[in-house]
Design a protein around this motif. Structure first.
Motif, mmCIF file in Angstrom:
data_model
loop_
_atom_site.group_PDB
_atom_site.id
_atom_site.type_symbol
_atom_site.label_atom_id
_atom_site.label_comp_id
_atom_site.label_asym_id
_atom_site.label_seq_id
_atom_site.Cartn_x
_atom_site.Cartn_y
_atom_site.Cartn_z
ATOM 1 N N GLY A 1 0.842 -1.212 0.000
ATOM 2 C CA GLY A 1 0.000 0.000 0.000
ATOM 3 C C GLY A 1 0.867 1.248 0.000
ATOM 4 O O GLY A 1 0.603 2.214 -0.715
ATOM 5 N N THR A 2 1.916 1.222 0.801
ATOM 6 C CA THR A 2 2.843 2.366 0.858
ATOM 7 C C THR A 2 3.494 2.573 -0.504
ATOM 8 O O THR A 2 3.632 3.691 -0.995
ATOM 9 N N ARG A 3 3.874 1.470 -1.141
ATOM 10 C CA ARG A 3 4.513 1.556 -2.459
ATOM 11 C C ARG A 3 3.574 2.245 -3.465
ATOM 12 O O ARG A 3 3.977 3.133 -4.202
ATOM 13 N N LEU B 1 1.426 11.619 8.526
ATOM 14 C CA LEU B 1 0.584 11.242 9.672
ATOM 15 C C LEU B 1 0.539 9.717 9.802
ATOM 16 O O LEU B 1 0.051 9.029 8.915
ATOM 17 N N GLY B 2 1.016 9.195 10.929
ATOM 18 C CA GLY B 2 1.175 7.748 11.099
ATOM 19 C C GLY B 2 2.379 7.345 10.264
ATOM 20 O O GLY B 2 2.301 6.515 9.368
ATOM 21 N N CYS B 3 3.522 7.962 10.600
ATOM 22 C CA CYS B 3 4.675 7.947 9.682
ATOM 23 C C CYS B 3 5.394 6.604 9.604
ATOM 24 O O CYS B 3 6.120 6.359 8.635
ATOM 25 N N VAL C 1 4.673 12.208 12.410
ATOM 26 C CA VAL C 1 3.917 11.927 13.636
ATOM 27 C C VAL C 1 3.565 10.452 13.694
ATOM 28 O O VAL C 1 3.092 9.882 12.699
ATOM 29 N N ASP C 2 3.732 9.854 14.862
ATOM 30 C CA ASP C 2 3.255 8.491 15.065
ATOM 31 C C ASP C 2 3.013 8.304 16.552
ATOM 32 O O ASP C 2 3.585 9.014 17.379
ATOM 33 N N GLU C 3 2.159 7.342 16.885
ATOM 34 C CA GLU C 3 1.934 7.076 18.310
ATOM 35 C C GLU C 3 2.969 6.082 18.835
ATOM 36 O O GLU C 3 3.044 5.841 20.021
ATOM 37 N N SER C 4 3.790 5.509 17.958
ATOM 38 C CA SER C 4 4.822 4.546 18.356
ATOM 39 C C SER C 4 6.179 5.246 18.471
ATOM 40 O O SER C 4 6.617 5.913 17.528
ATOM 41 N N GLY D 1 2.638 11.191 19.216
ATOM 42 C CA GLY D 1 1.351 11.706 19.681
ATOM 43 C C GLY D 1 0.198 10.955 19.048
ATOM 44 O O GLY D 1 0.399 10.050 18.233
ATOM 45 N N ASP D 2 -1.006 11.343 19.455
ATOM 46 C CA ASP D 2 -2.216 10.726 18.920
ATOM 47 C C ASP D 2 -2.678 11.532 17.715
ATOM 48 O O ASP D 2 -3.303 12.585 17.869
ATOM 49 N N GLY D 3 -2.387 11.049 16.543
ATOM 50 C CA GLY D 3 -2.793 11.745 15.316
ATOM 51 C C GLY D 3 -2.325 13.192 15.340
ATOM 52 O O GLY D 3 -1.179 13.491 15.690
ATOM 53 N N LEU D 4 -3.245 14.081 14.990
ATOM 54 C CA LEU D 4 -2.882 15.492 14.930
ATOM 55 C C LEU D 4 -3.329 16.247 16.181
ATOM 56 O O LEU D 4 -3.345 17.481 16.172
ATOM 57 N N ASN E 1 -1.300 10.261 4.539
ATOM 58 C CA ASN E 1 -1.735 9.325 5.568
ATOM 59 C C ASN E 1 -2.053 7.939 5.009
ATOM 60 O O ASN E 1 -2.855 7.797 4.101
ATOM 61 N N ASN E 2 -1.391 6.955 5.586
ATOM 62 C CA ASN E 2 -1.708 5.547 5.339
ATOM 63 C C ASN E 2 -2.215 5.029 6.682
ATOM 64 O O ASN E 2 -1.426 4.603 7.513
ATOM 65 N N PRO E 3 -3.537 5.119 6.937
ATOM 66 C CA PRO E 3 -4.025 4.911 8.302
ATOM 67 C C PRO E 3 -3.927 3.463 8.762
ATOM 68 O O PRO E 3 -3.995 2.545 7.934
ATOM 69 N N PRO E 4 -3.810 3.265 10.070
ATOM 70 C CA PRO E 4 -3.833 1.903 10.612
ATOM 71 C C PRO E 4 -5.283 1.431 10.662
ATOM 72 O O PRO E 4 -6.183 2.262 10.769
ATOM 73 N N PHE E 5 -5.516 0.138 10.543
ATOM 74 C CA PHE E 5 -6.900 -0.303 10.735
ATOM 75 C C PHE E 5 -7.035 -1.205 11.950
ATOM 76 O O PHE E 5 -7.987 -1.932 12.097
HETATM 77 C C1 LIG Z 1 -0.360 1.469 8.076
HETATM 78 S S1 LIG Z 1 0.961 2.130 9.059
HETATM 79 C C2 LIG Z 1 1.699 3.288 7.912
HETATM 80 C C3 LIG Z 1 3.150 3.576 8.197
HETATM 81 C C4 LIG Z 1 3.870 4.384 7.118
HETATM 82 N N1 LIG Z 1 3.226 5.653 6.883
HETATM 83 C C5 LIG Z 1 3.923 3.572 5.834
HETATM 84 O O1 LIG Z 1 3.096 3.852 4.939
HETATM 85 O O2 LIG Z 1 4.749 2.670 5.726
HETATM 86 C C6 LIG Z 1 0.057 3.151 10.178
HETATM 87 C C7 LIG Z 1 0.895 3.882 11.221
HETATM 88 O O3 LIG Z 1 0.018 4.642 12.053
HETATM 89 C C8 LIG Z 1 0.516 4.625 13.370
HETATM 90 N N2 LIG Z 1 -0.568 4.956 14.305
HETATM 91 C C9 LIG Z 1 -1.515 4.136 14.810
HETATM 92 N N3 LIG Z 1 -2.336 4.816 15.623
HETATM 93 C C10 LIG Z 1 -1.903 6.108 15.621
HETATM 94 C C11 LIG Z 1 -2.345 7.293 16.252
HETATM 95 N N4 LIG Z 1 -3.414 7.288 17.054
HETATM 96 N N5 LIG Z 1 -1.664 8.427 16.035
HETATM 97 C C12 LIG Z 1 -0.574 8.444 15.224
HETATM 98 N N6 LIG Z 1 -0.111 7.350 14.600
HETATM 99 C C13 LIG Z 1 -0.774 6.197 14.785
HETATM 100 C C14 LIG Z 1 1.073 3.217 13.520
HETATM 101 O O4 LIG Z 1 2.000 3.146 14.591
HETATM 102 C C15 LIG Z 1 1.698 2.980 12.154
HETATM 103 O O5 LIG Z 1 3.050 3.366 12.129
#
Ligand SMILES: C[S@@+](CC[C@H](N)C(=O)[O-])C[C@H]1O[C@@H](n2cnc3c(N)ncnc32)[C@H](O)[C@@H]1O
Length: 397
Positions: A235-237, A255-257, A278-281, A308-311, A324-328
């Motif tokens: 997906g990132t690619r 966002l969610g880097c 930004v990332d929560e990890s 941090g938590d998102g923005l 943004n590539n959001p986590p699910f």
């Molecule tokens: C699908 S990964 C995408 C990572 C990177 N952007 C990529 O495309 O390879 C989603 C990222 O969102 C981060 N994440 C999850 N919950 C988050 C939150 N509440 N705030 C910020 N980042 C978050 C995860 O730690 C993860 O690194």
């Protein structure tokens, strides 16, 4: 700090996830947390004294999801050092501790990038999703553990694999498991002083493939546990192949880097822009910084790195472009709550005219969400599996 008794079970405490979401009814603990606490309670009953470590010893808790273990142990009077990779875990823990009436608990909150020191009396491990994160942490903690350290792991049966047990065995010493109770299992481990495990192989660096858009051939650095740590996610690619080139963007947010590849591509494509990762990890943000510095020597390019938590905490209308590539999922639970928070946070942080670009699996239905929130959403690119979407912030909120 004197111990006052056996740790309360999660059901006896008030525990919530962070941030609290009235739409979500997911519990902040599971059967594996309960099993471990019952085990400690049982020790306390059989020995006639608390099963918790001696008053002078600290309990190290690694992998607690929403702070249930930490809160319970603190409620029993234990001194706890929690080590976590997750900002959300830390916030949930602080919230749960105060919600349960503890005003001055003996709690030390460490992230995975903080230094550890001391000689813990107990190590309690809630098995994390990432085996790499577990192995890396066990390797880093091992020098501080002795033959007298009580080491107990816990997890759901589906989370404890042969490789999980082998990690404990190879890095710490003899390991056995309990019977399963309500689909959870405990792991008992002892330090073998004769073992000399290899140092952690993390962080890992690899070269990005030729079809990775602007970052082709660049080095990406990954600390243990980072998303897609040993290869480029598909997906990132796809996202990298379709990123915007906006020369007018002064402030871009990845966002969610994760390991920071998307933000690195944005920095290369928009040479004047300042990029915030930004990332929560904690491991992710450390990875993004290392990835960025593998291309731009420290201090030669404007960038910021935030856990941090998102923005949340971003100034309103301060950003031109969010990628943004959001986590699910959030700590194993599949949910779209985080993506939704990221989208609403983006709308607030974007300047009028600013854009949010999102990549996601087609079936996740982000298109409808963005349209509802922004009043517009274009499909920039699509293949059978993924779509890249763009939503524009039209007017002042
Ligand atoms: C699908 S990964 C995408 C990572 C990177 N952007 C990529 O495309 O390879 C989603 C990222 O969102 C981060 N994440 C999850 N919950 C988050 C939150 N509440 N705030 C910020 N980042 C978050 C995860 O730690 C993860 O690194």
């Amino acid at each position: 700090m004197a111990l006052t008794g056996a740790p309360p079970l999660p059901g006896e405490l008030e525990l919530t996830r962070f941030p609290e979401d009235p739409r979500e009814r997911l519990r902040a603990w599971d059967a594996s947390d309960e099993y471990l606490l019952r085990h400690l309670e049982g020790l306390s009953g059989s020995s006639g004294s608390s099963g918790l470590p001696a008053p002078s010893g600290r309990t190290v808790v690694f992998g607690d999801r929403w702070g249930a273990l930490t809160t319970s142990l603190l409620a029993a009077g234990a001194a706890v050092t929690q080590i976590s990779d997750s900002f959300l875990t830390q916030q949930a823990t602080l919230l749960n501790v105060s919600r349960n009436g503890m005003t001055d608990p003996d709690l030390e909150l460490l992230s995975t990038v903080d230094d550890f020191s001391g000689r813990p009396a107990s190590l309690l491990v809630r098995v994390p999703k990432s085996l790499a994160l577990l192995e890396d942490r066990l390797r880093r903690l091992r020098p501080f553990l002795g033959t007298g350290t009580r080491i107990v792991g816990t997890g759901m049966v589906t989370e404890i694999h042969t490789s999980t047990l082998q990690a404990f065995e190879r890095i710490l010493g003899p390991t056995r498991t309990s019977l399963a109770v309500r689909k959870a299992r405990l792991i008992f481990c002892e330090i073998d002083p004769a073992l000399a495990p290899a140092p952690s192989p993390w962080p890992l660096a690899y070269r990005l493939p030729e079809d990775a858009g602007l970052v082709a051939g660049r080095t990406v650095v990954n600390h243990a546990g980072t998303f897609s740590a040993d290869h480029l996610d598909i997906g990132t690619r796809f996202f990298l192949q379709h990123l915007p080139r906006r020369s007018d963007a002064a402030h871009i947010v990845d966002l969610g880097c994760g390991n920071g590849v998307v933000g690195l591509a944005a920095a290369l494509g928009s040479p004047e822009a300042s990029v915030t990762f930004v990332d929560e990890s904690y491991q992710a943000v450390a990875s993004a910084r290392a990835t960025f510095e593998a291309t731009f020597a420290a201090g030669t390019r404007d960038a910021a790195f935030r856990v941090g938590d998102g923005l949340a905490g971003f100034e309103r209308e301060s950003v031109d472009l969010v990628l943004n590539n959001p986590p699910f999922h959030a700590h194993q639970a599949t949910t779209d709550a985080v993506a939704w928070r990221m989208f609403t946070g983006s709308r607030a942080a974007l300047r009028p005219g600013g854009e949010l670009w999102v990549v996601g699996n087609r079936h996740l239905g982000y298109h409808a969400k963005l349209k509802r929130l922004f009043g517009n959403c274009d499909v920039v690119a699509g293949n059978p599996k993924f779509v890249v979407l763009r939503a524009r912030r039209r007017s002042r909120l």
